[in-house]
Structure formats: C-alpha cells, structure tokens
Design an enzyme around this catalytic site. Structure first.
Site, short mmCIF file in Angstrom:
data_model
loop_
_atom_site.label_atom_id
_atom_site.label_comp_id
_atom_site.label_asym_id
_atom_site.label_seq_id
_atom_site.Cartn_x
_atom_site.Cartn_y
_atom_site.Cartn_z
N HIS A 38 -5.30 37.02 -60.71
CA HIS A 38 -5.89 35.92 -61.49
C HIS A 38 -5.54 36.10 -62.96
O HIS A 38 -6.31 36.68 -63.73
CB HIS A 38 -7.41 35.91 -61.31
N HIS A 280 -5.40 29.90 -62.18
CA HIS A 280 -6.62 30.64 -61.86
C HIS A 280 -6.31 31.82 -60.94
O HIS A 280 -6.74 32.94 -61.20
CB HIS A 280 -7.64 29.72 -61.19
N GLU A 435 -35.38 35.92 -53.75
CA GLU A 435 -35.00 37.15 -53.05
C GLU A 435 -33.59 37.62 -53.41
O GLU A 435 -33.34 38.82 -53.58
CB GLU A 435 -35.09 36.97 -51.53
N HIS A 497 -39.80 32.90 -39.13
CA HIS A 497 -40.23 34.07 -39.89
C HIS A 497 -40.11 35.38 -39.09
O HIS A 497 -40.40 36.44 -39.63
CB HIS A 497 -41.67 33.90 -40.37
#
Length: 695
Positions: A38, A280, A435, A497
């Site tokens: 890159h 890029h 999280e 869950h």
C-alpha cells in the site's frame, strides 16, 4: 542546504522536507520491490508522520519501551510504511535493508505492523478500527497509572503525564468499533488522546462517496471531542506548519480528546497515480515510481536513495530522545524521593510482581453449597482488589450480571461526571454496551503497561469481541475476559443469549486460554493462576477467557491441580477406573452424579474436571496420562456446547454428551433435562462407551 525555518512556530528546513520526500520514495520503492503493498497512503502521510516523530512526540528511539514516552498508534495498519520509514529515519533500529525486505519472510517489516516484532511498534494493527480503540485504551491506562502513582500532581507536571497519538483512515472510521471507542473517549474526556484522520476520500472501491456521506467532524463533535481541520497546501501536499499548530492546540485542550481532520491526496505527488484507488493497494509501477522521483528531485535510476545528510539530520532524533529522557528522569527521581512508598509500588508493578501475601486473600468456599461461578468470581475480585491496586476493570453494562464490580464506591469517570462515585482514577470501568471496543481498549490498556485489566460480558457476546480477542492472542497480551452466562443453563433468555458453539470456537484461537471452572473453589484457583501467569515478556504472556455460570452449582473441596487444567476430581472406588467421565463447568456436577449411579451399579468410575484444555495441554505427558490413562478407552466428555473440543480426548470408543443445536427459552434445569445433561444420560453414554471399548 538552508536551515532557515519556514515558520516561526515550527522549525522546518529544507532537510526536513527532503526527509519527508525520502520517506515517500522509500515507500514507493519498497512496494515496487516486493510487488505488493500500500504505497499511496504512506506517500501522502509522510509529512504528518515525520512531524509527529521528529517535531512533536516525546520518545527515545534508543529505548522504545521508556515509561515516559508518548505512544503512537497507526490504526491504518495497511499503510505500515508510514510507520516503518519513520522508525528507520529516527533510528529505532530499522535500517535500509529492512525496508528493502518489506513484506518478505523473516523481515522486520511485515505487511501490517506487529507488536513485539519491530522496535517502536506499539500495537499490532491491520483490522481497521482496532488501533483507534487501542489508542483509547492506552489513554485510559495512562490516566489510571497516574492515579496509582502521582494523583496529586498538577496537570502536565507528573512524570506519568504523556500523550497518545493515532493516525486513522477512512476505513478505520467506517468500522463500528471506532465509533464505540470514540464515544467512550469523549465520555471519559481523555485529554491525553490526539487522533489524526487521513481524509483522503479514497478506499479500495474508489471515492468514499460510494459509501459515506456523513459529516465526520460533526460526528466527533457530538462524541464530545475537540475538532480541528487542516487544509492542504496549494499544491495538494499536507502542510506541516498547519498540522503542527493543530497538534499543539490539541495538546492544550486537556478536558477533551482531540480529532484533527487532515485533507490529503493519496499517493501525492505521483503524476498519474495520485488520487486514485489503485494507489491504495497496488505498486505504482516502474514508470510511475520514476516519474515521482523526477517530480521530487530524486534520481529515477536509483532505488532506496537516502542522502547521508538527510539521514544524519533525521537521526538527530536520537540526541533529542536522549535529552528528553534525561530531563524526564530528573523529574522521575524527584518523584521517587518524595514518594518512597509509591516508588516501591511502581517498582513492584513494573516488574510484574504481585504484593506479598496476596494469595492469602483469596476466598475459600464452603463445600456442598450451591454457588454460581460468576458470583464466586465477583467475590474473588473484591477480595483481591483491596491488595492489588493495579487490578481494575469492569463490564459492557452488565456488571450486575457479570459480577465485575471491583469497588462499588469508585468508578473510572471524569471528575465532573454527576455520579457520586465518579473518580478520574477509579477502579471500576463502565465500558457501556460496546463489547467490541471494550476488548480492543483492554488490549490498549495491557499494551500501555503498569496495570492489570479485565472486562466482562455474556459469553454469547464474545462474538462481538472476537477480532479483538484474536489480536489479544496474537500479541500475547495478559488481558482477562470474564464471560458469564456460559450455557443454555442461563435459562429463559433463550437461544439468542445461550452460547452453544462459543467455547469450541474460542478454543480454536491459538494462544487464548479458555477457563471454565466447575465450582466456586475452582474459580478462585483459576483467578489465582491467571494472575500468576501475568508477564510483560513478549511471547510468554497470554489472554484468558473465564466462562462462568449464571446458575448455582455444587461446591467441591479445593484441589490445587485445577491450575493444571485437568485433574481427578473423584477417583474410581477401586483406584482403577473402567470408565472416565470428563466434564467442565456446570456439567461437572452432572458427571459426579452419573459416577454415583455407575459406582452403585458396580462400575468403577473416575471424574475428571477439565477447566482449561489449554492449561492441561501444557502439562507433561506423564501427568496427562495419569489423569487420562491410555489404557482406559471408555470415556465420556460432557459439556453443554458443541462437542468439537472433545473428540481427541475420548477416542474412537468414547462418547460425547454435547449440544449440537441451538437452545430454547425455558428454565435452565428444564433445558438440561430436555437436552440430555442428566446423570442418567451420562451414565448410559458411559455404558455405551464401555461396550464399544470391549469390542
């Protein structure tokens, strides 16, 4: 060459500009030589990176781990040459041959920066956005460290005051993790954090108009950041003077993190490749590299051209670093003299040692009593918190469920937060319902050093965290994940869950130790072992994931062999088992009840509790075979999740009592009954295994 500065605020000479252009040419040559990489972002960001490493940051290239250094995180890790060229120029230990071997086997310049592999690389970056969250974690750790050792010092006067700088690209800011982390940083008012955004409008698919139309600066203002924009020079190049001024202004804002938007042109000044998506992630091509060298006044026939005077000028960073460190050490020595007890604590913590007698504070739980292992974990944390001040952490808004509140009277929050327990140096972190960034922030906290971090959520939500957990393992970081509600035993919340595949999936991550204790006493021993294993030596540390129950489970007598990952919990009545039952977590008591049935029917049965497969695998062959005798082919593994882990332990004649489907919404005891996690079913599986072993 002239040494006259071009601005009264920033000393910027022709040699500085030549060093920047040298970094650009080195990036283009390195990618061209290996044929992939890159180049474009490294070329356009060279002025920003050089300004940071040569004009702004406090660091000593001869001592990359110096406690008093500023930290730098390249969140846009694909542009690794942005960092490598500066590490080379400043004298961190990289040399020209390292750049020539970019992205090749055995080199010190891998495709993305790797912590512990290259001097001066503070974190492993690659997955976009992780570095932003790492930087937020480092800034949090810096504040907590200051609270441990020098809380009364006036702002900016402590040897523990330093800055965290990060460079992020469009991809980093599109990833959700950066939004989570940036929201957290604004809420925490982390004035020691400066994030530079490379606003080049280019991603792999072309102009970012393909995917993004938001006002990013307004978004960061809404997060509570101090926001500035730096416009390029008329020729399109980044303006070092304007950037320097913006960074200095950012450093002066101590009650907010700072966001600096830098408009750049990718691959500047390549005549044809600049401002294209091809620049890029692809080599520019020989003709374009040669053309770029002509534009910058370099010899197009030469590769990796570095003028002696340019390198000598850039390597003056070593002298500045030596002077900065010496000046810092004077202040540090004065602090040590004035704070003898805190200095002794600093020495202990810096050496990764624990306080004398800390193990005596570990609770021992009464046998027979039903205790959820999440509750036991909470009691361990509260007991140890009083004697291990560097231990801190919290939860992703589930503290009451995860039992991760180490001190209810002390929350890590800025001083003007309205909560009565708010303390900028508080023990309990409220990560919020974030999280993924929590895990990456924990990585940043561990990378910063001088604290021990843990963080909790439900086991099923470890999926949200997985990429950061993988990086914990990749970097050998001693972070501790507290994952509760670890099976269908959690009950009525239902299959969304209830983790099923998660334990096996997490065990598949190399270097992650998953620990699922059977009861309260195993939980205490597990915490003790995790803390004992803490090390700052790269390659020897490891993250741990504690998988803990919501429901109560019987408590057995503590057995020190739990720290070996697997051990004989109950021996066969004859001393020689006919069948071995292996179980973890809340299923251990089911195996124990099955043993009672089998023994009553005349079948000598051993129960092995295996809280950690990884710890067990570390033991020598003699110990492992003493627990699981090769001569005993009849074996049953019991775990309320998919059975993928257990085939190698039970063998061809073995049986696995597992859960190969999603759960349901009902009481946990009902689900265990319906899904076959009963003593009767385990005993029947044992009989089947005995019969298979006799064939």
């Amino acid at each position: 060459m002239s040494t006259k500065p071009t601005t009264t605020d920033l000393e910027w000479t022709e040699l500085d500009q030549r060093a920047v252009d040298t970094a650009r040419i080195l990036a283009a040559d390195a990618v061209q030589k290996v044929g992939n990489g890159h180049p474009g972002t490294a070329m356009s960001l060279a002025p920003a990176a050089y300004t940071l490493f040569q004009k702004v940051m406090r660091h000593d290239p001869a001592d990359p781990d110096w406690t008093g250094r500023d930290r730098f995180v390249l969140s846009a890790g694909h542009s690794s040459l942005t960092l490598y060229t500066q590490l080379y120029l400043a004298g961190f230990g990289l040399e020209l041959d390292d750049l020539k071997s970019f992205r090749t086997w055995g080199s010190r310049t891998p495709g993305h920066p790797e912590y512990g592999h290259t001097p001066g690389v503070e974190t492993t970056t690659g997955p976009l956005g992780q570095g932003v969250a790492n930087a937020v974690g480092m800034a949090m750790a810096a504040r907590y460290e200051r609270g441990l050792f020098d809380p009364e010092a006036a702002p900016g006067t402590s040897p523990f005051d330093h800055f965290v700088f990060a460079i992020a690209g469009d991809g980093c800011l599109q990833e959700g993790i950066s939004g989570e982390a940036s929201s957290m940083a604004g809420h925490q008012k982390l004035g020691n954090l400066v994030l530079l955004w490379d606003d080049n409008h280019i991603s792999i698919e072309g102009d970012t108009e393909t995917a993004v139309s938001e006002d990013t600066e307004k978004r960061y203002e809404a997060y509570g950041w101090h926001v500035q924009r730096v416009e390029p020079q008329e020729n399109g190049d980044l303006d070092p003077a304007a950037l320097y001024a913006a960074i200095e202004a950012a450093k002066a804002v101590t009650d907010k993190p700072s966001f600096i938007a830098m408009r750049s042109i990718i691959a500047w000044p390549a005549p044809n490749a600049q401002n294209t998506e091809a620049a890029h992630g692809s080599a520019l091509g020989d003709d374009e590299v040669a053309a770029t060298k002509r534009v910058l006044g370099f010899d197009p026939e030469q590769s990796f051209e570095v003028a002696d005077e340019v390198l000598a000028h850039a390597r003056r960073a070593l002298d500045r670093g030596r002077e900065a460190k010496a000046e810092w050490e004077k202040g540090f020595a004065a602090w040590r003299t004035a704070n003898a007890e805190r200095a002794a604590e600093f020495d202990r913590i810096a050496a990764a040692e624990l306080p004398t007698g800390w193990e005596e504070k570990l609770p021992v739980f009464e046998t027979g009593k039903g205790v959820a292992t999440r509750a036991a974990s909470g009691k361990v944390l509260q007991a140890l918190g009083a004697v291990i001040p560097e231990l801190w952490g919290g939860s992703a808004d589930l503290a009451g469920s995860n039992n991760t509140t180490i001190d209810k009277t002390s929350s890590f929050l800025p001083a003007d937060n309205p909560l009565p327990e708010a303390d900028p140096y508080g023990r309990t972190i409220h990560f919020g319902i974030r999280e993924h960034s929590m895990a990456a922030e924990m990585n940043g906290i561990a990378l910063h050093g001088n604290t021990r971090i843990y963080g909790g959520t439900f086991l099923v939500f470890s999926d949200y965290m997985r990429n950061a957990v993988r990086l914990s393992a990749l970097m050998h970081l001693p972070v501790t994940y507290v994952w509760t509600h670890d099976s269908v035993g959690l009950g009525e919340d239902g299959p969304t869950h209830q983790p099923v595949e998660h334990l096996a999936s997490l065990r598949a991550i190399p270097g992650l130790n998953v620990v699922r204790p059977a009861d309260a006493n195993e939980t205490a021993i597990a915490w003790r072992e995790i803390l004992r294993r803490y090390t700052k030596v790269f390659g020897k540390g490891a993250p741990h994931g504690l998988a803990l129950t919501r429901q109560g489970v019987p408590t057995y007598e503590a057995n020190e062999d739990a720290a070996k990952g697997g051990y004989v919990l109950f021996e066969a009545s004859t001393g020689t088992p006919e069948v071995v039952l292996i179980a973890t977590g809340s299923e251990v008591h089911v195996a124990v009840e099955a043993r009672e049935q089998l023994e009553a029917a005349g079948t000598p049965t051993r129960v092995v509790s295996m809280p950690s497969v990884e710890w067990f695998d570390e033991q020598d062959q003699g110990y492992r075979e003493s627990v699981l005798p090769p001569s005993v082919k009849a074996r049953v593994a019991v775990e309320a999740g998919i059975g993928l882990t257990w085939h190698r332990f039970v063998g061809d004649a073995g049986r696995i009592v597992s859960l190969e489907h999603f759960g349901a919404s009902a009481d946990g005891k009902v689900l265990f009954q319906e899904f076959g996690f009963t003593a009767e079913n385990v005993a029947n599986a044992a009989r089947e295994s005995i019969a298979a072993a006799q064939r």
